[in-house]
Design a protein around this motif. Structure first.
Motif, short mmCIF file in Angstrom:
data_model
loop_
_atom_site.label_atom_id
_atom_site.label_comp_id
_atom_site.label_asym_id
_atom_site.label_seq_id
_atom_site.Cartn_x
_atom_site.Cartn_y
_atom_site.Cartn_z
N LYS A 33 3.90 1.15 9.90
CA LYS A 33 4.03 1.95 8.68
C LYS A 33 5.46 2.49 8.58
O LYS A 33 6.11 2.75 9.59
CB LYS A 33 3.08 3.14 8.69
N TYR A 34 5.89 2.65 7.34
CA TYR A 34 7.12 3.38 7.04
C TYR A 34 6.70 4.75 6.51
O TYR A 34 5.87 4.86 5.62
CB TYR A 34 7.93 2.69 5.94
N HIS A 35 7.29 5.79 7.07
CA HIS A 35 7.16 7.15 6.55
C HIS A 35 8.55 7.52 6.04
O HIS A 35 9.48 7.71 6.83
CB HIS A 35 6.72 8.12 7.65
N ASP A 36 8.69 7.57 4.71
CA ASP A 36 10.00 7.76 4.09
C ASP A 36 10.09 9.12 3.40
O ASP A 36 9.11 9.60 2.83
CB ASP A 36 10.25 6.69 3.03
N THR A 37 11.28 9.69 3.45
CA THR A 37 11.60 10.84 2.60
C THR A 37 12.84 10.48 1.80
O THR A 37 13.72 9.74 2.27
CB THR A 37 11.82 12.13 3.40
N PHE A 38 12.89 11.00 0.58
CA PHE A 38 13.97 10.71 -0.35
C PHE A 38 14.47 12.01 -0.95
O PHE A 38 13.73 12.99 -1.05
CB PHE A 38 13.46 9.82 -1.51
N ASN A 45 0.82 -1.22 0.00
CA ASN A 45 0.00 0.00 0.00
C ASN A 45 0.85 1.27 0.00
O ASN A 45 0.55 2.23 0.70
CB ASN A 45 -0.96 0.01 1.19
N THR A 46 1.91 1.26 -0.80
CA THR A 46 2.81 2.41 -0.86
C THR A 46 2.17 3.55 -1.64
O THR A 46 1.67 3.35 -2.75
CB THR A 46 4.15 2.02 -1.52
N VAL A 47 2.18 4.73 -1.05
CA VAL A 47 1.71 5.94 -1.70
C VAL A 47 2.90 6.88 -1.83
O VAL A 47 3.51 7.25 -0.83
CB VAL A 47 0.58 6.61 -0.87
N LEU A 48 3.24 7.23 -3.08
CA LEU A 48 4.39 8.09 -3.36
C LEU A 48 3.95 9.51 -3.68
O LEU A 48 2.92 9.71 -4.34
CB LEU A 48 5.16 7.57 -4.58
N ASP A 49 4.76 10.46 -3.27
CA ASP A 49 4.59 11.87 -3.65
C ASP A 49 5.96 12.35 -4.11
O ASP A 49 6.85 12.58 -3.29
CB ASP A 49 4.07 12.68 -2.47
N ILE A 50 6.12 12.49 -5.42
CA ILE A 50 7.40 12.91 -5.99
C ILE A 50 7.31 14.38 -6.36
O ILE A 50 6.42 14.78 -7.11
CB ILE A 50 7.76 12.06 -7.23
N GLN A 51 8.21 15.17 -5.79
CA GLN A 51 8.27 16.61 -6.07
C GLN A 51 9.43 16.85 -7.02
O GLN A 51 10.55 17.13 -6.59
CB GLN A 51 8.43 17.38 -4.77
N GLU A 52 9.14 16.71 -8.30
CA GLU A 52 10.17 16.75 -9.34
C GLU A 52 11.06 17.99 -9.25
O GLU A 52 12.27 17.89 -9.31
CB GLU A 52 9.52 16.68 -10.73
N GLY A 53 10.45 19.16 -9.13
CA GLY A 53 11.22 20.40 -9.15
C GLY A 53 12.16 20.56 -7.97
O GLY A 53 13.12 21.32 -8.03
N LYS A 54 11.90 19.84 -6.89
CA LYS A 54 12.71 19.98 -5.68
C LYS A 54 13.65 18.80 -5.47
O LYS A 54 14.39 18.77 -4.49
CB LYS A 54 11.80 20.12 -4.45
N ASP A 55 13.60 17.80 -6.35
CA ASP A 55 14.40 16.59 -6.18
C ASP A 55 14.15 15.94 -4.82
O ASP A 55 15.07 15.45 -4.16
CB ASP A 55 15.90 16.87 -6.37
N GLN A 56 12.90 15.96 -4.41
CA GLN A 56 12.48 15.35 -3.15
C GLN A 56 11.27 14.47 -3.40
O GLN A 56 10.51 14.68 -4.34
CB GLN A 56 12.12 16.41 -2.11
N ALA A 57 11.09 13.50 -2.53
CA ALA A 57 9.92 12.63 -2.60
C ALA A 57 9.62 12.12 -1.20
O ALA A 57 10.47 12.14 -0.31
CB ALA A 57 10.17 11.46 -3.55
N SER A 58 8.39 11.65 -1.03
CA SER A 58 8.00 11.02 0.22
C SER A 58 7.12 9.82 -0.11
O SER A 58 6.55 9.73 -1.19
CB SER A 58 7.26 11.99 1.14
N ALA A 59 7.06 8.90 0.83
CA ALA A 59 6.23 7.71 0.67
C ALA A 59 5.74 7.25 2.03
O ALA A 59 6.43 7.42 3.04
CB ALA A 59 7.02 6.58 0.01
N VAL A 60 4.56 6.68 2.03
CA VAL A 60 4.02 6.02 3.21
C VAL A 60 3.65 4.61 2.77
O VAL A 60 3.02 4.43 1.73
CB VAL A 60 2.78 6.74 3.77
#
Length: 154
Positions: free
Chosen positions: A110-115, A72-87
């Protein structure tokens, strides 16, 4: 490879390394990052590898005899900032035939990840592990760690 697939591969590699007992591999994934869980924080390649080696049981076959299942991974990729998060949801199963411990779930959370993306490649920045349910962890954590787990300190 797409950004999404590269991040999903990082999430999967973590579980593969952990189940194999390859704590140096996990350290490499977090060379510039950290892992936070209740009462604990590990940072950088050496810090993470050392803490996992100190805390988790590795069996005669070199593994942790676990199966970490991430769903059940939900990704949020912020292209312009070279950042992403996932739960993601986390379920850990374990079996220990040597000590009569049948296959069973031992932890759910749960894993709360930032990349961050650096030089065109995605890396873990922070993984926060939030545990919501626990079973018998006595075959997963080393005995000296279990006293902290049982007292809610770890």
């Amino acid at each position: 490879m797409s950004n999404e697939q590269e991040i999903l591969n990082l999430i999967a590699r973590y579980t593969h390394f952990l189940d194999k007992g390859d704590f140096d591999g996990i350290g490499n994934l977090f060379a510039e990052g950290k892992i936070i869980s209740t009462g604990s924080s590990m940072e950088g390649k050496e810090g993470i590898s050392k803490k996992l080696t100190e805390d988790l049981q590795v069996y005669s076959d070199g593994t942790t005899r676990t199966a970490h299942v991430t769903t059940n991974t939900v990704l949020d990729i912020q292209e312009g900032k070279d950042q992403a998060s996932a739960v993601s949801y986390l379920t850990i199963y374990q079996q220990d035939d040597e000590r009569d411990f049948p296959l069973q779930p031992i932890m759910i959370g749960k894993y709360h990840d930032t990349f961050k993306r650096k030089n065109g490649k995605w890396h873990f920045s922070v993984r926060e592990v939030v545990i919501t349910l626990t079973g018998d962890l006595s075959h997963h954590a080393k005995p000296e760690i279990m006293k902290y787990v049982e007292n809610g300190q770890q």
